[in-house]
Write an enzyme that holds these catalytic residues in place. Structure first.
Site, PDB file in Angstrom:
ATOM      1  N   ASP A   1       3.456   2.795  -9.823  1.00 39.93           N
ATOM      2  CA  ASP A   1       4.115   1.528  -9.488  1.00 39.93           C
ATOM      3  C   ASP A   1       5.500   1.512 -10.136  1.00 39.93           C
ATOM      4  OD1 ASP A   1       1.625   1.040  -8.421  1.00 39.93           O
ATOM      5  OD2 ASP A   1       1.384  -0.931  -9.336  1.00 39.93           O
TER       6      ASP A   1
ATOM      7  N   LYS B   1       5.426  -4.012  -3.602  1.00 37.53           N
ATOM      8  CA  LYS B   1       4.679  -4.826  -4.582  1.00 37.53           C
ATOM      9  C   LYS B   1       5.593  -5.945  -5.051  1.00 37.53           C
ATOM     10  CE  LYS B   1       2.786  -4.298  -9.302  1.00 37.53           C
ATOM     11  NZ  LYS B   1       2.371  -3.343 -10.360  1.00 37.53           N
TER      12      LYS B   1
ATOM     13  N   LYS C   1       1.202  -5.100  -2.153  1.00 34.80           N
ATOM     14  CA  LYS C   1       0.465  -5.482  -3.367  1.00 34.80           C
ATOM     15  C   LYS C   1       1.079  -6.746  -3.947  1.00 34.80           C
ATOM     16  CE  LYS C   1      -0.708  -3.872  -8.095  1.00 34.80           C
ATOM     17  NZ  LYS C   1      -0.779  -2.690  -9.010  1.00 34.80           N
TER      18      LYS C   1
END
Lengths: 215, 215
Positions: B90, B152, B181
């Site tokens: 991430d 995300k 996400k």
């Protein structure tokens, strides 16, 4: 206070800072003859080129602000920043290791960055608001053993910045062996003077202009 | 909701987390059969060894949480994390470049990490609370062009986490090409369901147990 400007690391670490903001920061640092600017690694090359020929130092941050990455990554980031012109490296310790009492790991992590900095000044950020007084003392000792030049209170990204109590513990621990940088929440002249009286040799703040202007 | 557990990245990114906290996180993730744990780089090796043989993925964070370091540093950190067993990365975008409209730089920065991840899943953290709706759209497009797998919303370290509005814009932009996400501030079952209904395929949260237990 005489030379108060030379205590100031003129700081802009907000992730949304743009080129024009860094340009303004460097111009202000030259105008007020601050000790350094402190910027994120992405901006080191720009700041270094803008400050060439001035005596304002280029400080950047490593493993910032969580300190929870690998020592090899902190070392690599340090080398890249030095290559780009950084003259001072403010690194964050492995706070989880400190909380766990793994002082060898804390020390080795710092030593890795000191080595990667190849003689540039390294300031070790303890994030004192997450540490007990005893942990502040032990972390300061780890910074000494790892041959850093400074201990620094805070990233400015946790729930509290520099406190007089933390600065005093750090100063008592490092004595004249290391210098102390207070950072986080230093917003005005009174804050600045109190931190210096408690033992701070450098102040990390985004309020440097307000501080020197209200003398 | 069926398989709600498989939406959860069970997350602990506090810098003061210790070994015992990571051990508890991994145990909980196995017990509840969450999709992944999400930990700082320093803990990837431990999490990877604790989760060996389970089907819980090991997610870590890169350039986190400011995104303002060099692309080469993000790439190096990614490679080290992959070497240590991370299966999902991430990463935080260069937010300053996004605010400045330097979309080529934003895209190249992501692409560098995607390449370093060598096929591991890359989620691109936009830090939506710092972006306008138009910037969220452009950043999502940059993530698509750079061949990441996910966009995300948030790091959880800025002033706001995931919002339904941001998730909807991201989902509208990436369609079925990328997954979404939602992360930051997702504390209970109702939050989780709303995010999924808005288009989230994964939820980053430290409240995973509360979320699946209150179904």
């Amino acid at each position: 206070m005489k030379n108060l400007n030379k205590y100031i690391d003129h700081t802009l670490l907000k992730p949304q800072a743009q080129q024009k903001d860094i340009e303004a920061l460097c111009k202000e640092a030259k105008n007020h003859d601050f000790f350094a600017v402190c910027v994120n690694p992405h901006w080191v090359k720009l700041a270094s080129s803008l400050l060439e020929g001035s005596d304002v130092a280029v400080c950047t941050v490593v493993g910032f602000p969580l300190g929870a990455t690998l020592s090899t990554v902190k070392a690599f980031e340090t080398r890249m920043c030095v290559d780009n012109g950084a003259t001072e490296i403010d690194m964050v310790i492995n706070i989880g290791a400190a909380k766990n009492g793994d002082w060898d790991l804390v020390q080795d992590d710092i030593a890795t960055v000191v080595e990667a900095a190849s003689g540039r000044l390294v300031k070790v950020i303890l994030e004192t608001c997450l540490l007990s007084p005893e942990e502040i003392k032990k972390a300061s000792q780890a910074a000494m053993k790892a041959k850093a030049q400074y201990v620094k209170t805070s990233t400015g990204f946790s729930h509290e910045g520099a406190t007089l109590e933390a600065v005093k513990i750090m100063k008592e621990t490092v004595g004249d062996h290391l210098s102390v940088k207070a950072s986080g929440g230093i917003r005005n002249y009174e804050d600045a003077i109190k931190m210096i009286e408690a033992g701070a040799d450098r102040l990390g703040t985004s309020s440097g202009i307000a501080i020197v202007s209200s003398q």
